[in-house]
Write a protein that holds these residues in place. Structure first.
Motif, PDB file in Angstrom:
ATOM      1  N   ARG A 281       1.236  -1.190  -0.145  1.00  0.00           N
ATOM      2  CA  ARG A 281       0.125  -0.006  -0.133  1.00  0.00           C
ATOM      3  C   ARG A 281       0.752   1.289   0.140  1.00  0.00           C
ATOM      4  O   ARG A 281       0.444   2.546  -0.506  1.00  0.00           O
ATOM      5  CB  ARG A 281      -0.560  -0.207   1.246  1.00  0.00           C
ATOM      6  N   ALA A 282       1.803   0.873   0.764  1.00  0.00           N
ATOM      7  CA  ALA A 282       3.141   2.746   0.898  1.00  0.00           C
ATOM      8  C   ALA A 282       3.045   2.935  -0.604  1.00  0.00           C
ATOM      9  O   ALA A 282       3.586   3.881  -1.180  1.00  0.00           O
ATOM     10  CB  ALA A 282       4.008   2.039   1.367  1.00  0.00           C
ATOM     11  N   ILE A 283       3.912   1.877  -1.132  1.00  0.00           N
ATOM     12  CA  ILE A 283       4.093   1.774  -2.235  1.00  0.00           C
ATOM     13  C   ILE A 283       2.776   2.571  -3.695  1.00  0.00           C
ATOM     14  O   ILE A 283       3.210   3.329  -4.172  1.00  0.00           O
ATOM     15  CB  ILE A 283       4.610   1.242  -3.498  1.00  0.00           C
ATOM     16  N   ALA A 284       1.474   2.390  -3.429  1.00  0.00           N
ATOM     17  CA  ALA A 284       0.266   2.780  -3.826  1.00  0.00           C
ATOM     18  C   ALA A 284       0.980   3.743  -3.392  1.00  0.00           C
ATOM     19  O   ALA A 284      -0.474   4.770  -4.644  1.00  0.00           O
ATOM     20  CB  ALA A 284      -0.429   1.055  -4.181  1.00  0.00           C
ATOM     21  N   ALA A 285       0.287   4.035  -2.685  1.00  0.00           N
ATOM     22  CA  ALA A 285       0.334   5.648  -1.999  1.00  0.00           C
ATOM     23  C   ALA A 285       0.467   6.632  -2.919  1.00  0.00           C
ATOM     24  O   ALA A 285       0.199   7.801  -2.623  1.00  0.00           O
ATOM     25  CB  ALA A 285      -0.521   5.140  -0.712  1.00  0.00           C
ATOM     26  N   VAL A 286       2.040   6.324  -2.756  1.00  0.00           N
ATOM     27  CA  VAL A 286       2.644   7.658  -3.365  1.00  0.00           C
ATOM     28  C   VAL A 286       3.082   7.075  -4.589  1.00  0.00           C
ATOM     29  O   VAL A 286       2.755   8.153  -5.631  1.00  0.00           O
ATOM     30  CB  VAL A 286       4.138   7.276  -2.684  1.00  0.00           C
ATOM     31  N   ASP A 287       3.498   6.639  -5.421  1.00  0.00           N
ATOM     32  CA  ASP A 287       3.502   5.854  -7.166  1.00  0.00           C
ATOM     33  C   ASP A 287       1.531   6.801  -7.372  1.00  0.00           C
ATOM     34  O   ASP A 287       1.934   7.711  -8.764  1.00  0.00           O
ATOM     35  CB  ASP A 287       3.078   4.658  -7.756  1.00  0.00           C
ATOM     36  N   GLY A 288       0.665   6.558  -7.106  1.00  0.00           N
ATOM     37  CA  GLY A 288      -0.450   7.094  -6.886  1.00  0.00           C
ATOM     38  C   GLY A 288      -0.750   8.316  -7.257  1.00  0.00           C
ATOM     39  O   GLY A 288      -1.430   8.753  -7.383  1.00  0.00           O
ATOM     40  N   ALA A 289      -0.018   9.121  -6.345  1.00  0.00           N
ATOM     41  CA  ALA A 289       0.104  10.390  -6.164  1.00  0.00           C
ATOM     42  C   ALA A 289       1.416  11.069  -6.848  1.00  0.00           C
ATOM     43  O   ALA A 289       1.021  12.669  -6.342  1.00  0.00           O
ATOM     44  CB  ALA A 289       0.234  11.224  -4.938  1.00  0.00           C
ATOM     45  N   LYS A 290       1.743  10.486  -7.510  1.00  0.00           N
ATOM     46  CA  LYS A 290       3.151  11.317  -8.005  1.00  0.00           C
ATOM     47  C   LYS A 290       3.034  12.274  -9.244  1.00  0.00           C
ATOM     48  O   LYS A 290       3.685  13.180  -9.126  1.00  0.00           O
ATOM     49  CB  LYS A 290       3.896  10.309  -9.178  1.00  0.00           C
ATOM     50  N   ASP A 291       1.901  11.470 -10.288  1.00  0.00           N
ATOM     51  CA  ASP A 291       1.507  13.308 -11.348  1.00  0.00           C
ATOM     52  C   ASP A 291       0.203  13.791 -10.829  1.00  0.00           C
ATOM     53  O   ASP A 291      -0.599  13.198 -10.428  1.00  0.00           O
ATOM     54  CB  ASP A 291       1.855  11.800 -12.597  1.00  0.00           C
TER      55      ASP A 291
END
Length: 291
Positions: A281-291
């Motif tokens: 979830r940590a990776i998904a949370a930051v990747d989802g907010a990068k753009d």
């Protein structure tokens, strides 16, 4: 390799706990936004060259150092390198997460809010009312350290300045929520926050309804013995109702510190399962907010 096998391989990579010793991170110093305190921070960097997104890691009330070394530590400063509380004395959890982010292409900065203020030893359980914690509190002091870390990271040539995220544990999780509350509707600060088992009462948070334009992921243990997951759920639900984007996950059977990689916590299967899920979830949370 099929898509399914690729997904399984990725999940295994993300959720395998480190089993070998990790190199100590670099040490950096930067000013807190309080205008008077020089913060010491520990910097984990990806091996690949170039510019990277970054994440600031906010320790809990025990401080960033291992309990094996921190009991005799007080002040940590640029001029006192002799203390055991340094990059070599960080706790297993902070080393694990710092290396985790570096391995996934993020610069990770772990600020020590306590050491520069003469309290590197941290604080024990159920000490929230301790007057010695007033000048390192999560409402009016530690958020300024996080804001100083954001400014400093933006000055670094290897950091993508508009892709910086925030992660915090317990007292540091409350601090992270307060940072997001201070940002409010602004979209120029931290891009997202990942908070583990924060305290959510009035003594810990600036507001019982959070207003944040940036997304927040809140990870809670149902059997937390230190803070109330129900209270955090209440805060989240009120905040969602007013337009804040907050994802709440409650792990059945998981305790406070469920992501501590030590044998004591991970001997609980619920904690082990929660840690593995939290990494994904940590990776998904930051990747989802990068753009």
């Amino acid at each position: 390799m099929t898509n399914r096998l690729i997904q399984i391989a990725l999940l295994t990579m993300l959720t395998t706990l480190p089993t070998v010793a990790m190199a100590a991170p670099d040490t950096a110093f930067f000013p807190s936004a309080d205008g008077k305190t020089e913060i010491v921070g520990y910097l984990f960097k990806p091996q690949a060259p170039g510019r990277h997104p970054a994440i600031v890691l906010l320790h809990g009330r025990g401080g960033p150092y291992s309990t094996n070394v921190n009991r005799d530590c007080t002040l940590v400063s640029r001029t006192d390198p002799s203390t055991d509380c340094n990059a070599n004395g960080l706790s297993k959890r902070h080393m694990m997460w710092g290396q985790f982010w570096a391995d996934h292409g993020y610069v990770a900065l772990l600020p020590d809010s306590f050491g520069p203020r003469g309290k590197a030893h941290g604080f024990g359980r159920f000490t929230h009312g301790d007057p010695d914690r007033v000048d390192v509190n999560e409402k009016t002091v530690r958020p300024l350290d996080a804001e100083g870390a954001l400014t400093w990271l933006r000055s670094q040539k290897d950091v993508i300045g508009d892709r910086i995220f925030l992660q915090g544990w317990s007292n540091g999780g409350s601090t992270a929520l307060n940072v997001m509350q201070r940002q409010g509707a602004a979209t120029s600060g931290y891009r997202a926050a990942l908070v583990f088992y924060p305290g959510c009462g009035p003594a810990a948070l600036l507001a019982q309804t959070l207003e944040s334009a940036a997304p927040i992921t809140m990870l809670l243990g149902a059997d937390d013995e230190e803070v109330s997951p129900a209270r955090c759920q209440d805060v989240a639900h009120r905040s969602i109702a007013t337009g804040s984007k907050i994802d709440v996950v409650v792990y059945p059977g998981a305790t406070h510190d469920f992501d501590d990689p030590g044998r004591s916590r991970q001997s609980n299967p619920a904690n082990s399962a929660a840690l593995k899920d939290a990494m994904v979830r940590a990776i998904a949370a930051v990747d989802g907010a990068k753009d």
